[in-house]
Design a protein around this motif. Sequence first.
Motif, mmCIF file in Angstrom:
data_model
loop_
_atom_site.group_PDB
_atom_site.id
_atom_site.type_symbol
_atom_site.label_atom_id
_atom_site.label_comp_id
_atom_site.label_asym_id
_atom_site.label_seq_id
_atom_site.Cartn_x
_atom_site.Cartn_y
_atom_site.Cartn_z
ATOM 1 N N ARG B 200 0.977 -1.435 -0.010
ATOM 2 C CA ARG B 200 0.126 0.125 0.066
ATOM 3 C C ARG B 200 1.250 1.462 -0.349
ATOM 4 N NH1 ARG B 200 -2.660 -0.655 5.523
ATOM 5 N NH2 ARG B 200 -1.451 -1.582 5.893
ATOM 6 N N PRO B 201 0.073 2.365 -0.241
ATOM 7 C CA PRO B 201 1.304 3.047 -0.318
ATOM 8 C C PRO B 201 1.112 4.439 0.972
ATOM 9 C CG PRO B 201 -0.608 3.786 -1.514
ATOM 10 C CD PRO B 201 -1.032 2.349 -1.462
ATOM 11 N N ALA B 202 2.689 4.511 0.671
ATOM 12 C CA ALA B 202 2.782 5.407 2.243
ATOM 13 C C ALA B 202 1.910 6.757 1.827
ATOM 14 C CB ALA B 202 4.022 6.414 1.886
ATOM 15 N N SER B 203 1.736 7.274 3.768
ATOM 16 C CA SER B 203 0.283 8.930 3.087
ATOM 17 C C SER B 203 0.848 9.376 2.015
ATOM 18 C CB SER B 203 0.329 9.164 4.755
ATOM 19 O OG SER B 203 2.107 9.867 5.018
ATOM 20 N N TRP B 204 2.391 10.102 1.987
ATOM 21 C CA TRP B 204 2.690 10.875 1.315
ATOM 22 C C TRP B 204 2.106 11.009 0.335
ATOM 23 C CZ3 TRP B 204 7.219 10.647 -2.209
ATOM 24 C CH2 TRP B 204 7.566 9.488 -2.482
ATOM 25 N N GLU B 205 2.537 9.733 -0.065
ATOM 26 C CA GLU B 205 2.330 8.766 -1.969
ATOM 27 C C GLU B 205 0.690 9.038 -2.275
ATOM 28 O OE1 GLU B 205 5.822 5.825 -2.905
ATOM 29 O OE2 GLU B 205 4.402 5.434 -1.232
ATOM 30 N N MET B 206 -0.269 8.878 -1.015
ATOM 31 C CA MET B 206 -1.523 9.246 -1.216
ATOM 32 C C MET B 206 -1.541 10.709 -1.699
ATOM 33 S SD MET B 206 -3.887 6.408 1.074
ATOM 34 C CE MET B 206 -2.158 6.507 2.707
ATOM 35 N N ASP B 207 -1.082 11.308 -0.768
ATOM 36 C CA ASP B 207 -1.104 13.217 -0.750
ATOM 37 C C ASP B 207 -0.596 13.723 -2.296
ATOM 38 O OD1 ASP B 207 -2.052 13.271 1.824
ATOM 39 O OD2 ASP B 207 -0.405 13.088 2.553
ATOM 40 N N VAL B 208 0.549 13.275 -2.564
ATOM 41 C CA VAL B 208 0.711 13.864 -4.129
ATOM 42 C C VAL B 208 0.789 13.513 -4.884
ATOM 43 C CG1 VAL B 208 3.000 14.933 -3.142
ATOM 44 C CG2 VAL B 208 3.189 12.704 -3.850
ATOM 45 N N ALA B 209 0.574 12.015 -5.180
ATOM 46 C CA ALA B 209 0.415 11.417 -6.299
ATOM 47 C C ALA B 209 -1.559 10.852 -6.623
ATOM 48 C CB ALA B 209 1.030 10.607 -6.539
ATOM 49 N N GLY B 210 -2.679 10.962 -5.288
ATOM 50 C CA GLY B 210 -3.558 10.582 -5.145
ATOM 51 C C GLY B 210 -3.831 9.048 -5.311
ATOM 52 N N LEU B 211 -3.108 8.492 -5.128
ATOM 53 C CA LEU B 211 -3.336 7.183 -5.320
ATOM 54 C C LEU B 211 -3.814 6.460 -3.819
ATOM 55 C CD1 LEU B 211 0.727 6.115 -5.256
ATOM 56 C CD2 LEU B 211 -1.283 5.933 -6.902
ATOM 57 N N ALA B 212 -4.411 5.532 -3.950
ATOM 58 C CA ALA B 212 -5.523 5.702 -3.448
ATOM 59 C C ALA B 212 -5.149 4.886 -1.436
ATOM 60 C CB ALA B 212 -6.678 4.302 -3.658
ATOM 61 N N ALA B 213 -5.433 4.364 -0.670
ATOM 62 C CA ALA B 213 -5.311 4.109 0.092
ATOM 63 C C ALA B 213 -4.801 2.222 0.424
ATOM 64 C CB ALA B 213 -5.571 4.095 1.459
ATOM 65 N N ASP B 214 -6.250 2.043 -0.703
ATOM 66 C CA ASP B 214 -5.615 -0.036 -0.746
ATOM 67 C C ASP B 214 -5.610 -1.080 -1.680
ATOM 68 O OD1 ASP B 214 -7.949 1.464 -2.059
ATOM 69 O OD2 ASP B 214 -9.181 0.452 -1.434
ATOM 70 N N THR B 215 -4.822 0.192 -2.941
ATOM 71 C CA THR B 215 -4.702 -0.274 -4.063
ATOM 72 C C THR B 215 -2.807 -0.840 -2.788
ATOM 73 O OG1 THR B 215 -3.915 2.187 -3.531
ATOM 74 C CG2 THR B 215 -5.322 1.240 -5.492
ATOM 75 N N LYS B 216 -2.209 -1.603 -3.591
ATOM 76 C CA LYS B 216 -1.162 -2.563 -4.151
ATOM 77 C C LYS B 216 0.009 -2.655 -5.090
ATOM 78 C CE LYS B 216 -1.886 -5.612 0.410
ATOM 79 N NZ LYS B 216 -0.837 -6.477 0.930
ATOM 80 N N LEU B 217 1.040 -1.509 -4.460
ATOM 81 C CA LEU B 217 1.691 -1.755 -5.909
ATOM 82 C C LEU B 217 3.064 -1.631 -5.657
ATOM 83 C CD1 LEU B 217 0.174 2.555 -5.686
ATOM 84 C CD2 LEU B 217 -0.075 0.561 -7.378
ATOM 85 N N PRO B 218 3.644 -2.092 -6.372
ATOM 86 C CA PRO B 218 5.192 -2.552 -6.753
ATOM 87 C C PRO B 218 5.186 -1.555 -7.320
ATOM 88 C CG PRO B 218 3.571 -3.108 -9.544
ATOM 89 C CD PRO B 218 3.140 -2.414 -7.478
ATOM 90 N N ARG B 219 6.966 -1.771 -6.452
ATOM 91 C CA ARG B 219 7.682 -0.664 -6.837
ATOM 92 C C ARG B 219 9.210 -0.743 -6.749
ATOM 93 N NH1 ARG B 219 6.654 3.340 -2.149
ATOM 94 N NH2 ARG B 219 4.838 2.534 -2.055
ATOM 95 N N VAL B 220 10.029 -0.014 -7.310
ATOM 96 C CA VAL B 220 11.377 -0.230 -7.823
ATOM 97 C C VAL B 220 12.004 1.240 -7.155
ATOM 98 C CG1 VAL B 220 12.687 -0.021 -10.032
ATOM 99 C CG2 VAL B 220 10.742 -1.341 -9.867
ATOM 100 N N GLU B 221 13.054 0.811 -6.836
ATOM 101 C CA GLU B 221 13.725 2.289 -6.627
ATOM 102 C C GLU B 221 15.243 1.738 -7.276
ATOM 103 O OE1 GLU B 221 15.066 2.095 -2.043
ATOM 104 O OE2 GLU B 221 17.037 2.322 -2.580
ATOM 105 N N GLU B 222 15.469 2.770 -7.931
ATOM 106 C CA GLU B 222 17.465 2.620 -8.216
ATOM 107 C C GLU B 222 17.800 4.662 -8.103
ATOM 108 O OE1 GLU B 222 16.418 1.582 -12.464
ATOM 109 O OE2 GLU B 222 14.884 2.021 -12.419
ATOM 110 N N GLY B 223 19.081 3.826 -8.550
ATOM 111 C CA GLY B 223 20.040 4.951 -8.053
ATOM 112 C C GLY B 223 21.702 5.001 -8.884
ATOM 113 N N ILE B 224 21.918 6.140 -8.780
ATOM 114 C CA ILE B 224 23.205 5.785 -10.064
ATOM 115 C C ILE B 224 24.113 6.959 -8.826
ATOM 116 C CG2 ILE B 224 24.833 6.225 -11.984
ATOM 117 C CD1 ILE B 224 22.118 5.371 -13.040
ATOM 118 N N PHE B 225 24.990 6.625 -8.925
ATOM 119 C CA PHE B 225 26.545 7.622 -7.932
ATOM 120 C C PHE B 225 27.022 7.508 -10.161
ATOM 121 C CE2 PHE B 225 31.330 7.457 -8.074
ATOM 122 C CZ PHE B 225 31.399 8.345 -6.934
ATOM 123 N N VAL B 226 26.596 8.677 -10.235
ATOM 124 C CA VAL B 226 27.372 9.018 -11.808
ATOM 125 C C VAL B 226 28.353 9.949 -12.148
ATOM 126 C CG1 VAL B 226 26.243 11.252 -13.659
ATOM 127 C CG2 VAL B 226 24.567 9.510 -11.885
#
Lengths: 333, 341
Positions: B200-226
């Motif tokens: 389920r989304p974090a509360s800030w994600e509901m606030d900014v992206a309008g995601l519903a509290a009960d949706t389950k979403l996959p997530r990917v976190e990536e980063g680069i030391f450029v």
Amino acid sequence: MTAPELLVESPQRNRGTYREVELDLQVRKRERVAEGVVVLTLADPAGADLPEWTPGAHIDLMMTPTLIRQYSLCGDTSNSAEWKVGVLLDPASRGGSQFVHDKLHEGATVRVRGPRNHFPMVQAARYKFIAGGIGITPIYTMIAAAAATNADWQLLYGGRTRSSMAFLDVLEDHGDRVSVCPQDETGMLDLAAELSAPDEDTVVYCCGPEGLLSAVEQACTSWPTGSLHIERFAAKAFEPSVGGDSAFEVECQRSGVSVTVPPDKTIYEAVEEAGVDVLGSCMEGVCGTCECDVIEGEPDPRDSVLSEAERESGATIMICVSRSRSERLVLDL
Amino acid sequence: MRTNYPFNCWYIAAASEEIKTGLFTRRVLDQPVVMFRRGTGEVVAMEDRCLHRAYPLSKGRIEDDRIVCGYHGCTYDAGGRLVDVPSQGNVPPGARVRTYPIHEKSGFVWLWLGEPAAARLRPPPRIPWSAEEDGWGKSLEVSSVRANYLLLHEHYLDLTNVFHMYPEAAPPDIHTLPPLNEVEVSELSVSYSRQTVPTRPASWEMDVAGLAADTKLPRVEEGIFVSPALHVQRYIVGPDGEKPYVLLRVQGFTPESHGATHVFLQIQRNYAITDDSVTGYLRTMFHEMGKRDQDVLETVQQQLDQETRPHRDLNFKADRAAIRARRIAQQMVDDERFVLR
């Protein structure tokens, strides 16, 4: 590493901790630049930027799952749209350069891994470059960098015949900084004369066939430590451990403890059991916590922390995974 | 003290919006740098010191693309050349303040303080995954942290601190971060990625992206030391088959000195692009997080500064991207040092 015929896989490849960047690149251009030498220009088919690299770096061309060869990048380091490699068709090819010459035509796609750099260019006031044959490829990029930064430099470039030597047109524009020495015109390179006067402001970079490298190493024995940088065609081979690992002795100098490390134990386990106070964390050769200094002996590095130069110097060891090539290792423990 | 940052590298010297009509000064790699915009809009950077006496040029004024020193009126053109000495009829020939290569792109002014001619051997700086122009919503904050720049890289390359420092920002179903899937390296960069099971989304994600509290979403976190100058992270939250929500955290780390770092934090998103309230929300949230990061990093730096015997840090598997990044930076520094000296 211009090696068309590098027989050993880079040890890095077998380490699961880090994966190197792999890309499917397209041969954008293929130019014949000397007898038996083609330069391939590689680019992402969709035009994406390629990873940054510095002079001396090389990539793997993964032509088939078992046919993987290393080639030095010889293009412009500031061009993130394309890479260039120069490949000599080796008459004794074991498949690599033959594949490049036969199959990698314009438009073909090839999987590429890297870049990595075991031959980095240090900043110096003066450079003496020595290249033999296709060994010119990494040196060619270094010369561009030296010229761009107004460093003082000289190139001694040997080859079989003038027509077999790549990049002569560009190199000869540099005038008397460049000595071109085709063997059929001028004989063997006069390394003794070239390297007779050690100079602490000069670094020597050499790439070429083994005979040239050993001769340069010989001629540089009186030079200050660290002056000579060479790239071997076939990197120091890891002896395949046919019968598995063997036992060796470890002396912990500070603690005054000596132990035998049996094949089924790590140095870390053996010294810890002997009561030596050691610090370790990941036990996979990943984190660098258990690094310690090697006072005597030749380590067999199996970690994924040390750089290639550090592995070759053998000055430190990650005792949670690495072993010994010599029968005895003296550690600062 | 020997520095641990390379000079031959493009660093962010300023956000474009910081350099307006006057003289702008910032200390970068322990060098005082003054910048200004020429009439044509192009940014000029030079050493912030008059050739005559050690008075900062930034305390002077601009007149027709020239800097007039506020002490004796020595005047320099945009190429750093001394063109007027009010007290003397002739100008000492060849007198010139050092100028630096500049590359302005997508809201940042990049500066090259290394060997000047070597700048053109490196590709111009770029921000991976970034929408180069105005396609995405963006917010920017410039701040300063009294800590070595590598401590900042390390901090953001290992996000296992998130559950301890920012429990409220983590999605409610995740209590520890899964291990990094993959750390991918090339000669000069390190990238990593990590995927989580649908949550389920974090509360800030509901606030900014309008995601519903009960949706389950996959997530990917990536980063680069450029490069030593830049770390970019990307968070992708994606309902399958729909356009994913992408948030970029672009972090320019520019050493001010060995013990201090300028931080250029830009948050980019591909949703609610024109919604200023979302921009403000994210700016505030990341500002608050940055404050907490700053407290920790400055405390670590103080501790290091006060140590009287050397310590060797214990590392964990989660540090492997950071360890590699440190080694890349170290190699760059080593390559710049003339080995025989």
